[in-house]
Design a protein around this motif. Structure first.
Motif, PDB file in Angstrom:
ATOM      1  N   ALA A  58      -6.702  -1.454   2.428  1.00  0.00           N
ATOM      2  CA  ALA A  58      -8.029  -1.611   3.025  1.00  0.00           C
ATOM      3  C   ALA A  58      -8.372  -3.090   3.180  1.00  0.00           C
ATOM      4  O   ALA A  58      -8.954  -3.511   4.193  1.00  0.00           O
ATOM      5  CB  ALA A  58      -9.072  -0.902   2.162  1.00  0.00           C
ATOM      6  N   ARG A  59      -8.023  -3.890   2.176  1.00  0.00           N
ATOM      7  CA  ARG A  59      -8.284  -5.333   2.249  1.00  0.00           C
ATOM      8  C   ARG A  59      -7.557  -5.972   3.426  1.00  0.00           C
ATOM      9  O   ARG A  59      -8.101  -6.879   4.080  1.00  0.00           O
ATOM     10  CB  ARG A  59      -7.842  -6.000   0.941  1.00  0.00           C
ATOM     11  CG  ARG A  59      -8.111  -7.501   0.898  1.00  0.00           C
ATOM     12  CD  ARG A  59      -7.678  -8.113  -0.425  1.00  0.00           C
ATOM     13  NE  ARG A  59      -6.231  -8.140  -0.577  1.00  0.00           N
ATOM     14  CZ  ARG A  59      -5.595  -8.590  -1.667  1.00  0.00           C
ATOM     15  NH1 ARG A  59      -6.320  -9.009  -2.709  1.00  0.00           N
ATOM     16  NH2 ARG A  59      -4.289  -8.589  -1.749  1.00  0.00           N
ATOM     17  N   SER A  60      -6.349  -5.501   3.704  1.00  0.00           N
ATOM     18  CA  SER A  60      -5.598  -6.050   4.839  1.00  0.00           C
ATOM     19  C   SER A  60      -6.345  -5.831   6.149  1.00  0.00           C
ATOM     20  O   SER A  60      -6.403  -6.721   7.002  1.00  0.00           O
ATOM     21  CB  SER A  60      -4.203  -5.421   4.905  1.00  0.00           C
ATOM     22  OG  SER A  60      -3.432  -5.789   3.779  1.00  0.00           O
ATOM     23  N   CYS A  72      -3.002   0.475  11.010  1.00  0.00           N
ATOM     24  CA  CYS A  72      -2.099   1.137  10.067  1.00  0.00           C
ATOM     25  C   CYS A  72      -2.126   0.417   8.721  1.00  0.00           C
ATOM     26  O   CYS A  72      -2.382  -0.786   8.648  1.00  0.00           O
ATOM     27  CB  CYS A  72      -0.668   1.145  10.611  1.00  0.00           C
ATOM     28  SG  CYS A  72      -0.506   2.057  12.150  1.00  0.00           S
ATOM     29  N   SER A  73      -1.864   1.163   7.662  1.00  0.00           N
ATOM     30  CA  SER A  73      -1.813   0.573   6.322  1.00  0.00           C
ATOM     31  C   SER A  73      -0.753  -0.519   6.300  1.00  0.00           C
ATOM     32  O   SER A  73       0.412  -0.269   6.626  1.00  0.00           O
ATOM     33  CB  SER A  73      -1.493   1.647   5.286  1.00  0.00           C
ATOM     34  OG  SER A  73      -2.535   2.603   5.210  1.00  0.00           O
ATOM     35  N   THR A  74      -1.169  -1.717   5.901  1.00  0.00           N
ATOM     36  CA  THR A  74      -0.308  -2.891   6.011  1.00  0.00           C
ATOM     37  C   THR A  74      -0.229  -3.615   4.676  1.00  0.00           C
ATOM     38  O   THR A  74      -1.249  -3.883   4.041  1.00  0.00           O
ATOM     39  CB  THR A  74      -0.860  -3.856   7.090  1.00  0.00           C
ATOM     40  OG1 THR A  74      -0.910  -3.167   8.340  1.00  0.00           O
ATOM     41  CG2 THR A  74       0.014  -5.080   7.226  1.00  0.00           C
ATOM     42  N   TRP A  75       1.005  -3.939   4.267  1.00  0.00           N
ATOM     43  CA  TRP A  75       1.214  -4.684   3.033  1.00  0.00           C
ATOM     44  C   TRP A  75       1.280  -6.173   3.367  1.00  0.00           C
ATOM     45  O   TRP A  75       2.320  -6.695   3.733  1.00  0.00           O
ATOM     46  CB  TRP A  75       2.511  -4.260   2.350  1.00  0.00           C
ATOM     47  CG  TRP A  75       2.652  -2.801   2.015  1.00  0.00           C
ATOM     48  CD1 TRP A  75       3.769  -2.036   2.171  1.00  0.00           C
ATOM     49  CD2 TRP A  75       1.692  -1.940   1.406  1.00  0.00           C
ATOM     50  NE1 TRP A  75       3.561  -0.754   1.726  1.00  0.00           N
ATOM     51  CE2 TRP A  75       2.282  -0.667   1.246  1.00  0.00           C
ATOM     52  CE3 TRP A  75       0.372  -2.108   1.000  1.00  0.00           C
ATOM     53  CZ2 TRP A  75       1.600   0.417   0.694  1.00  0.00           C
ATOM     54  CZ3 TRP A  75      -0.306  -1.026   0.448  1.00  0.00           C
ATOM     55  CH2 TRP A  75       0.310   0.204   0.291  1.00  0.00           C
ATOM     56  N   PRO A  85       4.561  -7.920   9.110  1.00  0.00           N
ATOM     57  CA  PRO A  85       4.414  -7.351   7.765  1.00  0.00           C
ATOM     58  C   PRO A  85       5.017  -5.952   7.660  1.00  0.00           C
ATOM     59  O   PRO A  85       5.264  -5.281   8.667  1.00  0.00           O
ATOM     60  CB  PRO A  85       2.897  -7.294   7.597  1.00  0.00           C
ATOM     61  CG  PRO A  85       2.397  -7.036   8.990  1.00  0.00           C
ATOM     62  CD  PRO A  85       3.321  -7.827   9.887  1.00  0.00           C
ATOM     63  N   ASP A  86       5.222  -5.526   6.419  1.00  0.00           N
ATOM     64  CA  ASP A  86       5.634  -4.146   6.173  1.00  0.00           C
ATOM     65  C   ASP A  86       4.407  -3.248   6.292  1.00  0.00           C
ATOM     66  O   ASP A  86       3.286  -3.635   5.923  1.00  0.00           O
ATOM     67  CB  ASP A  86       6.226  -4.008   4.773  1.00  0.00           C
ATOM     68  CG  ASP A  86       7.547  -4.747   4.642  1.00  0.00           C
ATOM     69  OD1 ASP A  86       8.283  -4.785   5.639  1.00  0.00           O
ATOM     70  OD2 ASP A  86       7.812  -5.297   3.554  1.00  0.00           O
ATOM     71  N   ARG A  87       4.631  -2.072   6.796  1.00  0.00           N
ATOM     72  CA  ARG A  87       3.534  -1.107   6.930  1.00  0.00           C
ATOM     73  C   ARG A  87       3.907   0.181   6.184  1.00  0.00           C
ATOM     74  O   ARG A  87       5.075   0.462   5.952  1.00  0.00           O
ATOM     75  CB  ARG A  87       3.235  -0.813   8.403  1.00  0.00           C
ATOM     76  CG  ARG A  87       2.962  -2.076   9.208  1.00  0.00           C
ATOM     77  CD  ARG A  87       2.340  -1.769  10.556  1.00  0.00           C
ATOM     78  NE  ARG A  87       2.393  -2.917  11.452  1.00  0.00           N
ATOM     79  CZ  ARG A  87       1.513  -3.915  11.444  1.00  0.00           C
ATOM     80  NH1 ARG A  87       0.525  -3.904  10.586  1.00  0.00           N
ATOM     81  NH2 ARG A  87       1.635  -4.923  12.288  1.00  0.00           N
ATOM     82  N   TYR A  88       2.875   0.917   5.824  1.00  0.00           N
ATOM     83  CA  TYR A  88       3.065   2.141   5.030  1.00  0.00           C
ATOM     84  C   TYR A  88       2.760   3.344   5.900  1.00  0.00           C
ATOM     85  O   TYR A  88       1.606   3.578   6.276  1.00  0.00           O
ATOM     86  CB  TYR A  88       2.129   2.101   3.806  1.00  0.00           C
ATOM     87  CG  TYR A  88       2.438   3.141   2.769  1.00  0.00           C
ATOM     88  CD1 TYR A  88       3.662   3.160   2.103  1.00  0.00           C
ATOM     89  CD2 TYR A  88       1.498   4.100   2.411  1.00  0.00           C
ATOM     90  CE1 TYR A  88       3.943   4.105   1.128  1.00  0.00           C
ATOM     91  CE2 TYR A  88       1.759   5.049   1.441  1.00  0.00           C
ATOM     92  CZ  TYR A  88       2.980   5.038   0.803  1.00  0.00           C
ATOM     93  OH  TYR A  88       3.250   5.974  -0.161  1.00  0.00           O
ATOM     94  N   TRP A  89       3.785   4.105   6.206  1.00  0.00           N
ATOM     95  CA  TRP A  89       3.653   5.214   7.160  1.00  0.00           C
ATOM     96  C   TRP A  89       3.623   6.588   6.505  1.00  0.00           C
ATOM     97  O   TRP A  89       3.452   7.595   7.193  1.00  0.00           O
ATOM     98  CB  TRP A  89       4.820   5.175   8.151  1.00  0.00           C
ATOM     99  CG  TRP A  89       4.927   3.895   8.902  1.00  0.00           C
ATOM    100  CD1 TRP A  89       5.826   2.888   8.707  1.00  0.00           C
ATOM    101  CD2 TRP A  89       4.082   3.464   9.981  1.00  0.00           C
ATOM    102  NE1 TRP A  89       5.616   1.859   9.590  1.00  0.00           N
ATOM    103  CE2 TRP A  89       4.543   2.189  10.385  1.00  0.00           C
ATOM    104  CE3 TRP A  89       2.987   4.026  10.642  1.00  0.00           C
ATOM    105  CZ2 TRP A  89       3.949   1.470  11.416  1.00  0.00           C
ATOM    106  CZ3 TRP A  89       2.399   3.312  11.664  1.00  0.00           C
ATOM    107  CH2 TRP A  89       2.869   2.053  12.045  1.00  0.00           C
ATOM    108  N   ILE A  96      -7.590   5.120   4.808  1.00  0.00           N
ATOM    109  CA  ILE A  96      -7.637   3.683   4.547  1.00  0.00           C
ATOM    110  C   ILE A  96      -8.547   2.974   5.548  1.00  0.00           C
ATOM    111  O   ILE A  96      -9.238   2.012   5.202  1.00  0.00           O
ATOM    112  CB  ILE A  96      -6.221   3.090   4.581  1.00  0.00           C
ATOM    113  CG1 ILE A  96      -5.352   3.720   3.485  1.00  0.00           C
ATOM    114  CG2 ILE A  96      -6.263   1.572   4.395  1.00  0.00           C
ATOM    115  CD1 ILE A  96      -5.878   3.530   2.079  1.00  0.00           C
ATOM    116  N   LEU A  97      -8.561   3.450   6.781  1.00  0.00           N
ATOM    117  CA  LEU A  97      -9.451   2.843   7.772  1.00  0.00           C
ATOM    118  C   LEU A  97     -10.925   3.011   7.371  1.00  0.00           C
ATOM    119  O   LEU A  97     -11.719   2.072   7.481  1.00  0.00           O
ATOM    120  CB  LEU A  97      -9.206   3.473   9.146  1.00  0.00           C
ATOM    121  CG  LEU A  97      -7.935   3.026   9.873  1.00  0.00           C
ATOM    122  CD1 LEU A  97      -7.653   3.940  11.059  1.00  0.00           C
ATOM    123  CD2 LEU A  97      -8.066   1.579  10.337  1.00  0.00           C
TER     124      LEU A  97
END
Length: 546
Positions: A58-60, A72-75, A85-89, A96-97
């Motif tokens: 969420a912070r990303s 998308c969820s992003t590390w 960046p790496d993303r979490y699928w 998360i949005l």
């Protein structure tokens, strides 16, 4: 009924309604008070991994913007973040949005997501209470809602957020449409059902099991009663979840470059051995799985709650069968819509049984099922003892059962809050490094702090460390590597565990760079041997800028 009795009946109903709403509000306040406890605590407690990972993603969104994260969820860490960046699928993206929206309003901190979750938890519990009231009565609704709020799994992990709220809403609308309540069926009920089924799966895979449980319950009910289905209802129960799953799998597949083998690998992993894959060499170990199921259940719902439930299902149904049916074909003290509440946790636990090993939260769907059972057990005890003895003896035994359960729940919840998966000292250690390392620089470390649960998921920083350090980490495990990286000026500090195996490297580096030793701490267990607090190696911090 005489006409003079009608006003009195209306008055009695009004009084009963007022007491019901007063009880409901008190239960919601109780749950909110429990969840507000230590709301600003760091991500170091039980299952801190999951709590920190959601906050990190969420912070990303908030810090780097949706143009960077692509919704998308992003590390990502540091400033500026890496270009690719790496993303979490692995999970649906909507949760998360929405969490990022909360963080945007309340700020980037630990409590912003917890605050919104308290609101969602209270709303979900309200829907549960109203649903049980509609299919049973006020007493069972309030009693089961109270016990649900008291369970340690609820008091610590909350209710499960959007997917559970929408799942309960879907259950309630389904029960109304299917004729399990006395409410008049409206078109709005169909609309709410369709939207709830679609969006509960958009928020989490957990939503699929709500949809599956409801659908199977309806189909089996039609077959058992030998009646034609309500076709609009059946279509909604099938199409809404299917469309939602298609959306989720499309996003997931696109993220994996249309490599469907990764999705297949993840499903096989989660539906079988999960994190125990390296331990089980000869097929699935069912005795170990059921042992873990019981182990989690004892802490999630207390041993007292489980014993009461077992005794209820062992003895009370025989008593219930002896009672007459009312005009709706129901018996007093009968478990309302038993199979619906049973199917949802059954499917979740057994379809993705690999999730159970490391996740106490995977038993969350058992909470409503057990809350109703425990409530019925205590209510039934009173009814039976009134017939066998007198109401005072019955009330005494009910009070003892409830007091025993609440005492167990209190200490169970306290234990959950006392657990430390990450030592507070380690959190402070990484907070300190965050303050000392500029956002555009990185940390050089002997450990890479990368976790890799499964080859299809890919590796990423341990979420708690990523949240508090918020800097890139580059591994270096030799004197030559440290010297090489130090010369770039990109790494102000190098850290490594102060253990005997690394003594030669530590001695060499102490001759080159100023250093600081961070003391280690020992782990702790409870008096009965349960895990309580993780320990930490001592660390040496080398200042590479001097």
């Amino acid at each position: 009924m005489a006409k003079k009795d009608i006003p009195q009946l209306i008055k009695d109903n009004q009084v009963r309604t007022k007491w019901f709403w007063l009880g409901t509000i008190l239960i919601l306040l109780l749950l909110s008070a429990i969840l507000l406890h230590d709301i600003g605590r760091p991500f170091y407690g039980l299952h801190s991994w999951a709590q920190a990972s959601g906050a990190w993603a969420a912070r990303s969104h908030v810090r780097y913007g949706l143009d960077y994260t692509k919704f998308c969820s992003t590390w990502a860490v540091g400033m500026p973040p890496v270009e690719n960046p790496d993303r979490y699928w692995d999970h649906p993206q909507l949760n998360i949005l929405i969490a990022a929206g909360s963080m945007k309003v309340f700020g980037i901190n630990e409590w912003s997501l917890r605050l919104i979750d308290i609101f969602l938890a209270a709303t979900a519990l309200l829907v549960f209470i109203l649903m049980v009231k509609d299919i049973s009565n006020d007493k069972l609704a309030l009693f089961s809602g109270f016990i649900y709020a008291a369970f340690p799994i609820t008091g610590y992990f909350s209710m499960g957020g959007w997917p559970v709220l929408l799942g309960f809403l879907a259950m309630w609308m389904y029960l109304i449409i299917a004729g399990h309540t006395s409410k008049k069926i409206k078109k709005l009920h169909y609309v709410i059902l369709a939207l709830s089924l679609f969006f509960t799966i958009q928020f989490s895979w957990v939503g699929f099991f709500f949809a599956m449980g409801i659908g199977v319950h309806y189909v089996i009910g039609c077959l058992f009663k030998k009646k034609k289905p309500n076709w609009p209802l059946l279509i909604i129960l099938a199409v809404a979840p299917l469309l939602s799953m298609v959306v989720n799998f499309t996003v997931m597949a696109a993220g994996y470059g249309w490599d469907f083998n990764k999705i297949s690998t993840l499903y096989k992993w989660r539906s079988a051995k999960g994190e125990m894959e390296g331990v089980m060499q000869h097929g699935f170990d069912w005795p170990a799985w059921f042992a873990r199921l019981w182990q989690h259940a004892v802490t999630n719902f207390t041993l007292t709650g489980l014993i009461i439930t077992i005794l209820y299902f062992a003895f009370v149904p025989l008593f219930v069968l002896s009672l007459p049916k009312d005009k709706n074909g129901k018996r007093e003290l009968q478990y309302p819509c038993f199979w619906l509440f049973f199917f949802i946790p059954f499917f979740q636990l057994f379809v993705l049984k690999g999730c159970l090993w490391q996740h106490q939260t995977w038993e969350m769907p058992l909470a409503p099922f057990l809350a109703i059972a425990v409530a019925l057990a205590i209510i039934s005890t009173g009814t039976i003892l009134k017939q066998l003895a007198n109401k005072y003896f019955a009330l005494t035994i009910q009070a003892i059962l409830l007091a025993g359960l609440l005492t167990a729940c209190f200490f169970g919840t306290k234990y959950y809050y006392d657990v430390r998966w990450q030592p507070p000292e380690k959190i402070e250690f990484f907070k300190k490094l965050n303050r000392q390392i500029p956002p555009d620089k990185a940390l050089l470390s002997f450990e890479d702090f990368i976790v890799n649960q499964n080859e299809a998921k890919g590796g990423f920083y341990r979420p708690e460390i990523a949240w508090y350090l918020d800097r890139r980490i580059t591994p270096a495990q030799s004197y030559e590597e440290v010297k090489q990286y130090a010369a770039t000026g990109e790494y102000p500090f190098y850290i490594l565990p102060a253990v005997n195996e690394l003594k030669p490297l530590i001695v060499k580096l102490t001759q080159e760079y100023p250093y600081e030793v961070v003391p280690g701490i020992n782990g702790e267990t409870t008096k009965d041997g349960k895990f309580l607090k993780a320990g930490m190696y001592p660390y040496v911090i080398f200042n590479l800028t001097k």
